[in-house]
Design a protein around this motif. Structure first.
Motif, PDB file in Angstrom:
ATOM      1  N   ILE A   1       1.357  -7.585 -12.986  1.00 58.28           N
ATOM      2  CA  ILE A   1       1.641  -8.620 -11.991  1.00 58.28           C
ATOM      3  C   ILE A   1       0.522  -8.670 -10.956  1.00 58.28           C
ATOM      4  CG2 ILE A   1       3.217  -9.298 -10.129  1.00 58.28           C
ATOM      5  CD1 ILE A   1       5.482  -8.099 -11.844  1.00 58.28           C
ATOM      6  N   LEU A   2       0.046  -7.518 -10.522  1.00 64.99           N
ATOM      7  CA  LEU A   2      -1.031  -7.456  -9.536  1.00 64.99           C
ATOM      8  C   LEU A   2      -2.319  -8.061 -10.079  1.00 64.99           C
ATOM      9  CD1 LEU A   2      -2.001  -6.480  -6.763  1.00 64.99           C
ATOM     10  CD2 LEU A   2      -2.556  -4.301  -7.842  1.00 64.99           C
ATOM     11  N   VAL A   3      -2.689  -7.685 -11.292  1.00 62.93           N
ATOM     12  CA  VAL A   3      -3.908  -8.227 -11.906  1.00 62.93           C
ATOM     13  C   VAL A   3      -3.748  -9.724 -12.156  1.00 62.93           C
ATOM     14  CG1 VAL A   3      -5.367  -8.146 -13.956  1.00 62.93           C
ATOM     15  CG2 VAL A   3      -4.620  -6.031 -12.895  1.00 62.93           C
ATOM     16  N   GLY A   4      -2.596 -10.138 -12.605  1.00 61.11           N
ATOM     17  CA  GLY A   4      -2.343 -11.553 -12.840  1.00 61.11           C
ATOM     18  C   GLY A   4      -2.446 -12.374 -11.569  1.00 61.11           C
ATOM     19  N   SER A   5      -1.921 -11.844 -10.466  1.00 61.75           N
ATOM     20  CA  SER A   5      -2.002 -12.583  -9.207  1.00 61.75           C
ATOM     21  C   SER A   5      -3.445 -12.666  -8.707  1.00 61.75           C
ATOM     22  CB  SER A   5      -1.105 -11.948  -8.146  1.00 61.75           C
ATOM     23  OG  SER A   5      -1.540 -10.632  -7.859  1.00 61.75           O
TER      24      SER A   5
ATOM     25  N   LEU B   1      -5.369 -16.194  -8.098  1.00 58.65           N
ATOM     26  CA  LEU B   1      -6.010 -16.513  -6.824  1.00 58.65           C
ATOM     27  C   LEU B   1      -7.485 -16.854  -7.020  1.00 58.65           C
ATOM     28  CD1 LEU B   1      -4.436 -13.812  -4.499  1.00 58.65           C
ATOM     29  CD2 LEU B   1      -4.054 -16.276  -4.408  1.00 58.65           C
ATOM     30  N   ALA B   2      -8.156 -16.145  -7.904  1.00 56.77           N
ATOM     31  CA  ALA B   2      -9.572 -16.433  -8.167  1.00 56.77           C
ATOM     32  C   ALA B   2      -9.741 -17.790  -8.847  1.00 56.77           C
ATOM     33  CB  ALA B   2     -10.185 -15.335  -9.023  1.00 56.77           C
ATOM     34  N   LEU B   3      -8.850 -18.114  -9.773  1.00 54.73           N
ATOM     35  CA  LEU B   3      -8.946 -19.397 -10.467  1.00 54.73           C
ATOM     36  C   LEU B   3      -8.674 -20.568  -9.534  1.00 54.73           C
ATOM     37  CD1 LEU B   3      -7.185 -18.595 -13.859  1.00 54.73           C
ATOM     38  CD2 LEU B   3      -9.604 -19.067 -13.491  1.00 54.73           C
ATOM     39  N   THR B   4      -7.676 -20.439  -8.680  1.00 54.95           N
ATOM     40  CA  THR B   4      -7.362 -21.539  -7.780  1.00 54.95           C
ATOM     41  C   THR B   4      -8.413 -21.720  -6.698  1.00 54.95           C
ATOM     42  OG1 THR B   4      -5.977 -20.103  -6.423  1.00 54.95           O
ATOM     43  CG2 THR B   4      -4.875 -21.384  -8.146  1.00 54.95           C
TER      44      THR B   4
ATOM     45  N   GLN C   1      -9.239 -12.674  -1.102  1.00 53.77           N
ATOM     46  CA  GLN C   1      -8.970 -12.220   0.267  1.00 53.77           C
ATOM     47  C   GLN C   1      -8.172 -13.256   1.051  1.00 53.77           C
ATOM     48  OE1 GLN C   1     -12.879 -11.379   1.751  1.00 53.77           O
ATOM     49  NE2 GLN C   1     -12.843  -9.255   1.058  1.00 53.77           N
ATOM     50  N   ASN C   2      -8.558 -14.514   0.957  1.00 54.31           N
ATOM     51  CA  ASN C   2      -7.828 -15.568   1.667  1.00 54.31           C
ATOM     52  C   ASN C   2      -6.403 -15.701   1.148  1.00 54.31           C
ATOM     53  OD1 ASN C   2     -10.022 -16.145   3.261  1.00 54.31           O
ATOM     54  ND2 ASN C   2     -10.735 -17.823   1.972  1.00 54.31           N
ATOM     55  N   GLY C   3      -6.230 -15.604  -0.171  1.00 53.27           N
ATOM     56  CA  GLY C   3      -4.896 -15.701  -0.752  1.00 53.27           C
ATOM     57  C   GLY C   3      -3.995 -14.558  -0.325  1.00 53.27           C
ATOM     58  N   ILE C   4      -4.552 -13.352  -0.282  1.00 50.93           N
ATOM     59  CA  ILE C   4      -3.760 -12.201   0.138  1.00 50.93           C
ATOM     60  C   ILE C   4      -3.360 -12.336   1.603  1.00 50.93           C
ATOM     61  CG2 ILE C   4      -3.896  -9.719   0.597  1.00 50.93           C
ATOM     62  CD1 ILE C   4      -5.498  -9.491  -2.013  1.00 50.93           C
ATOM     63  N   LEU C   5      -4.278 -12.803   2.436  1.00 50.34           N
ATOM     64  CA  LEU C   5      -3.949 -12.994   3.853  1.00 50.34           C
ATOM     65  C   LEU C   5      -2.864 -14.055   4.039  1.00 50.34           C
ATOM     66  CD1 LEU C   5      -7.456 -12.788   5.546  1.00 50.34           C
ATOM     67  CD2 LEU C   5      -5.606 -11.118   5.650  1.00 50.34           C
ATOM     68  N   ARG C   6      -2.928 -15.120   3.268  1.00 50.57           N
ATOM     69  CA  ARG C   6      -1.895 -16.162   3.368  1.00 50.57           C
ATOM     70  C   ARG C   6      -0.534 -15.629   2.921  1.00 50.57           C
ATOM     71  NH1 ARG C   6      -4.719 -21.720   1.217  1.00 50.57           N
ATOM     72  NH2 ARG C   6      -6.237 -21.884   2.904  1.00 50.57           N
TER      73      ARG C   6
END
Length: 63
Positions: A4-8, A12-15, A42-47
């Motif tokens: 799940i972590l790797v998939g997320s 995030l990188a693809l989007t 990084q931006n996705g994790i912060l959001r």
């Protein structure tokens, strides 16, 4: 859990536009920009963190 972590991270990188598709008459290729991927993740994790924190804070206020 690791899947799940790797998939997320991949999502995030693809989007974020880190992966680009290039094609010519002879071949197709996918290229990945590491810096764009890093910033996108990084931006996705912060959001996600900010969203989770706001949900938690709202739950605490209702108690």
């Amino acid at each position: 859990m690791i899947k799940i972590l790797v998939g997320s991270i991949v999502i995030l990188a693809l989007t974020g536009g880190a992966v680009q598709f290039k094609s010519t008459d002879e071949y197709w290729s996918l290229t990945m920009n590491k810096e764009v991927a890093k910033h996108s993740v990084q931006n996705g994790i912060l959001r996600i963190y900010d969203f989770g924190k706001s949900l938690f804070d709202d739950g605490i206020k209702q108690l």
